[in-house]
Design a protein around this motif. Structure first.
Motif, PDB file in Angstrom:
ATOM      1  N   PHE A   6       0.813  -1.207   0.000  1.00  0.00           N
ATOM      2  CA  PHE A   6       0.000   0.000   0.000  1.00  0.00           C
ATOM      3  C   PHE A   6       0.852   1.265   0.000  1.00  0.00           C
ATOM      4  N   ARG A   7       1.949   1.282   0.782  1.00  0.00           N
ATOM      5  CA  ARG A   7       2.744   2.515   0.900  1.00  0.00           C
ATOM      6  C   ARG A   7       3.356   2.959  -0.422  1.00  0.00           C
ATOM      7  N   PRO A   8       4.014   2.057  -1.219  1.00  0.00           N
ATOM      8  CA  PRO A   8       4.534   2.511  -2.519  1.00  0.00           C
ATOM      9  C   PRO A   8       3.444   2.992  -3.462  1.00  0.00           C
ATOM     10  N   ALA A   9       2.302   2.331  -3.435  1.00  0.00           N
ATOM     11  CA  ALA A   9       1.207   2.759  -4.307  1.00  0.00           C
ATOM     12  C   ALA A   9       0.692   4.129  -3.909  1.00  0.00           C
ATOM     13  N   LEU A  10       0.565   4.367  -2.600  1.00  0.00           N
ATOM     14  CA  LEU A  10       0.121   5.663  -2.132  1.00  0.00           C
ATOM     15  C   LEU A  10       1.138   6.743  -2.466  1.00  0.00           C
ATOM     16  N   ALA A  11       2.422   6.428  -2.341  1.00  0.00           N
ATOM     17  CA  ALA A  11       3.461   7.402  -2.690  1.00  0.00           C
ATOM     18  C   ALA A  11       3.392   7.762  -4.165  1.00  0.00           C
ATOM     19  N   LEU A  12       3.094   6.787  -5.024  1.00  0.00           N
ATOM     20  CA  LEU A  12       2.960   7.061  -6.444  1.00  0.00           C
ATOM     21  C   LEU A  12       1.799   8.017  -6.700  1.00  0.00           C
ATOM     22  N   ALA A  13       0.703   7.805  -6.010  1.00  0.00           N
ATOM     23  CA  ALA A  13      -0.453   8.678  -6.183  1.00  0.00           C
ATOM     24  C   ALA A  13      -0.146  10.099  -5.758  1.00  0.00           C
ATOM     25  N   LEU A  14       0.539  10.265  -4.643  1.00  0.00           N
ATOM     26  CA  LEU A  14       0.850  11.597  -4.140  1.00  0.00           C
ATOM     27  C   LEU A  14       1.893  12.306  -4.984  1.00  0.00           C
ATOM     28  N   ALA A  15       2.687  11.549  -5.738  1.00  0.00           N
ATOM     29  CA  ALA A  15       3.734  12.156  -6.566  1.00  0.00           C
ATOM     30  C   ALA A  15       3.163  12.878  -7.768  1.00  0.00           C
ATOM     31  N   PHE A  16       1.933  12.539  -8.164  1.00  0.00           N
ATOM     32  CA  PHE A  16       1.306  13.166  -9.325  1.00  0.00           C
ATOM     33  C   PHE A  16       0.137  14.015  -8.858  1.00  0.00           C
ATOM     34  N   PRO A  17       0.185  15.324  -9.043  1.00  0.00           N
ATOM     35  CA  PRO A  17      -0.949  16.161  -8.655  1.00  0.00           C
ATOM     36  C   PRO A  17      -2.167  15.829  -9.486  1.00  0.00           C
ATOM     37  N   LEU A  18      -3.351  15.836  -8.863  1.00  0.00           N
ATOM     38  CA  LEU A  18      -4.576  15.527  -9.574  1.00  0.00           C
ATOM     39  C   LEU A  18      -5.084  16.784 -10.274  1.00  0.00           C
ATOM     40  N   SER A  19      -4.257  17.312 -11.171  1.00  0.00           N
ATOM     41  CA  SER A  19      -4.604  18.557 -11.843  1.00  0.00           C
ATOM     42  C   SER A  19      -4.836  18.365 -13.327  1.00  0.00           C
ATOM     43  N   ALA A  20      -4.836  17.111 -13.761  1.00  0.00           N
ATOM     44  CA  ALA A  20      -5.142  16.861 -15.167  1.00  0.00           C
ATOM     45  C   ALA A  20      -6.628  16.560 -15.264  1.00  0.00           C
ATOM     46  N   ILE A  21      -7.005  15.361 -15.625  1.00  0.00           N
ATOM     47  CA  ILE A  21      -8.423  15.052 -15.732  1.00  0.00           C
ATOM     48  C   ILE A  21      -8.707  13.690 -15.128  1.00  0.00           C
ATOM     49  N   ALA A  22      -9.918  13.563 -14.577  1.00  0.00           N
ATOM     50  CA  ALA A  22     -10.424  12.225 -14.317  1.00  0.00           C
ATOM     51  C   ALA A  22     -10.681  11.622 -15.684  1.00  0.00           C
ATOM     52  N   PHE A  23     -10.735  10.340 -15.766  1.00  0.00           N
ATOM     53  CA  PHE A  23     -10.740   9.760 -17.097  1.00  0.00           C
ATOM     54  C   PHE A  23     -11.635   8.546 -17.129  1.00  0.00           C
ATOM     55  N   GLU A  24     -12.848   8.725 -17.662  1.00  0.00           N
ATOM     56  CA  GLU A  24     -13.760   7.616 -17.857  1.00  0.00           C
ATOM     57  C   GLU A  24     -13.640   7.125 -19.296  1.00  0.00           C
ATOM     58  N   SER A  25     -13.820   5.828 -19.473  1.00  0.00           N
ATOM     59  CA  SER A  25     -13.744   5.225 -20.804  1.00  0.00           C
ATOM     60  C   SER A  25     -14.934   4.304 -20.983  1.00  0.00           C
ATOM     61  N   ILE A  26     -15.271   4.014 -22.235  1.00  0.00           N
ATOM     62  CA  ILE A  26     -16.346   3.069 -22.498  1.00  0.00           C
ATOM     63  C   ILE A  26     -16.020   1.718 -21.881  1.00  0.00           C
ATOM     64  N   GLU A  27     -14.765   1.283 -22.012  1.00  0.00           N
ATOM     65  CA  GLU A  27     -14.337   0.018 -21.421  1.00  0.00           C
ATOM     66  C   GLU A  27     -14.070   0.187 -19.922  1.00  0.00           C
ATOM     67  N   SER A  28     -14.525  -0.762 -19.147  1.00  0.00           N
ATOM     68  CA  SER A  28     -14.249  -0.766 -17.717  1.00  0.00           C
ATOM     69  C   SER A  28     -12.760  -0.977 -17.452  1.00  0.00           C
ATOM     70  N   ASP A  29     -12.265  -0.445 -16.334  1.00  0.00           N
ATOM     71  CA  ASP A  29     -10.874  -0.670 -15.937  1.00  0.00           C
ATOM     72  C   ASP A  29     -10.650  -2.064 -15.364  1.00  0.00           C
ATOM     73  N   GLN A  30     -11.726  -2.788 -15.075  1.00  0.00           N
ATOM     74  CA  GLN A  30     -11.616  -4.093 -14.429  1.00  0.00           C
ATOM     75  C   GLN A  30     -11.364  -5.198 -15.445  1.00  0.00           C
ATOM     76  N   ILE A  31     -10.524  -6.154 -15.066  1.00  0.00           N
ATOM     77  CA  ILE A  31     -10.199  -7.268 -15.955  1.00  0.00           C
ATOM     78  C   ILE A  31     -11.301  -8.318 -15.955  1.00  0.00           C
ATOM     79  N   ASN A  32     -11.830  -8.649 -14.789  1.00  0.00           N
ATOM     80  CA  ASN A  32     -12.842  -9.698 -14.700  1.00  0.00           C
ATOM     81  C   ASN A  32     -14.174  -9.237 -15.279  1.00  0.00           C
ATOM     82  N   ALA A  33     -14.948 -10.196 -15.778  1.00  0.00           N
ATOM     83  CA  ALA A  33     -16.287  -9.899 -16.277  1.00  0.00           C
ATOM     84  C   ALA A  33     -17.156  -9.411 -15.123  1.00  0.00           C
ATOM     85  N   PRO A  34     -18.103  -8.517 -15.385  1.00  0.00           N
ATOM     86  CA  PRO A  34     -18.942  -7.975 -14.302  1.00  0.00           C
ATOM     87  C   PRO A  34     -19.725  -9.067 -13.586  1.00  0.00           C
ATOM     88  N   ALA A  35     -19.827  -8.945 -12.275  1.00  0.00           N
ATOM     89  CA  ALA A  35     -20.623  -9.872 -11.486  1.00  0.00           C
ATOM     90  C   ALA A  35     -22.102  -9.528 -11.637  1.00  0.00           C
TER      91      ALA A  35
END
Length: 250
Positions: A6-35
């Motif tokens: 968790f700590r390295p992942a959180l550090a990666l998130a904090l290293a990039f300011p959330l000043s660009a865009i949220a990003f939705e796509s037609i395709e889901s980010d999830q690999i597994n088929a929807p439940a």
């Protein structure tokens, strides 16, 4: 997720300011088929500054999905707005509704409606209504998913004061791969050539990396490149958007 992951992942998130865009796509980010049942997610990127620099940026997006056996229905939406001093520099809204029915293993019929407004491309409205088939080329739970689709759509467009409508071929490829316990890569490619004019085509490419920060919280970084060969004079054909966002899944 253990603290060591968790700590390295959180550090990666904090290293990039959330000043660009949220990003939705037609395709889901999830690999597994929807439940079966309902699911969804919310994403956001917000940046505000005052003092020597007066600026405010935000993008919010969301996805709702309902799955009943082999039939899935979902809606995706995103709104972005950016203002520097008293000047608005971005204002766009996108909504996409989709129906998909897997009538044979690995083969699904789908239909959709897509609507986009983008003031800074002088795009007052672009609406697409389409249908086609979707192929599952590979699907391994928690490992990878590869899909491709082909179909046809009709497009109504009002841009730079000109109304027009087109028939387009709609083709796409989606690739998702789990790299390790907390990160995965995603690549979506969309190609929509006009059936009326061989020189007119829409292309969208979306590479991204998604890092799991917690069970329902993801950090996403990527790029969205769009090319519209039919833009009016004075409007750029290419748009590149760099994206960092946090997404909460439920």
């Amino acid at each position: 997720m253990t603290a060591s992951i968790f700590r390295p992942a959180l550090a990666l998130a904090l290293a990039f300011p959330l000043s660009a865009i949220a990003f939705e796509s037609i395709e889901s980010d999830q690999i597994n088929a929807p439940a079966a049942g309902g699911s969804g997610g919310l994403s956001a990127a917000i940046d505000g500054r005052s003092g020597n620099t007066e600026r405010g940026d935000y993008t919010v997006g969301g996805r709702l999905h309902y799955q009943a056996r082999d039939t899935g229905m979902f809606i995706v939406a995103e709104h972005s707005r950016s203002k520097a001093e008293d000047t608005e520099i971005e204002d766009n809204t996108w909504v996409h509704a989709h129906y998909r029915d897997e009538f044979q293993r690995g083969l699904a019929a789908e239909a959709f409606v897509d609507h986009l407004i983008d003031n800074f491309r002088a795009l007052d409205s672009r609406t697409q209504l389409g249908a086609g088939v979707r192929f599952t080329l590979a699907q391994t739970e928690n490992e990878r998913a590869v899909h491709a689709g082909i179909g046809i759509l009709h497009e109504w467009e009002d841009q730079a004061g000109t109304d027009d409508d087109y028939w387009r071929l709609n083709t796409y490829v989606s690739y998702k791969r789990q790299l390790n316990q907390q990160s995965r890569v995603i690549f979506n490619l969309l190609y929509q050539p006009s059936l009326n004019d061989s020189s007119d085509h829409l292309v969208s490419a979306e590479p991204a990396v998604v890092v799991a920060l917690a069970q329902h919280l993801d950090f996403k970084i990527g790029v969205k490149f769009e090319h519209d060969s039919g833009t009016p004079s004075g409007i750029e054909s290419d748009d590149t958007r760099y994206m960092t966002s946090l997404s909460y899944r439920f």
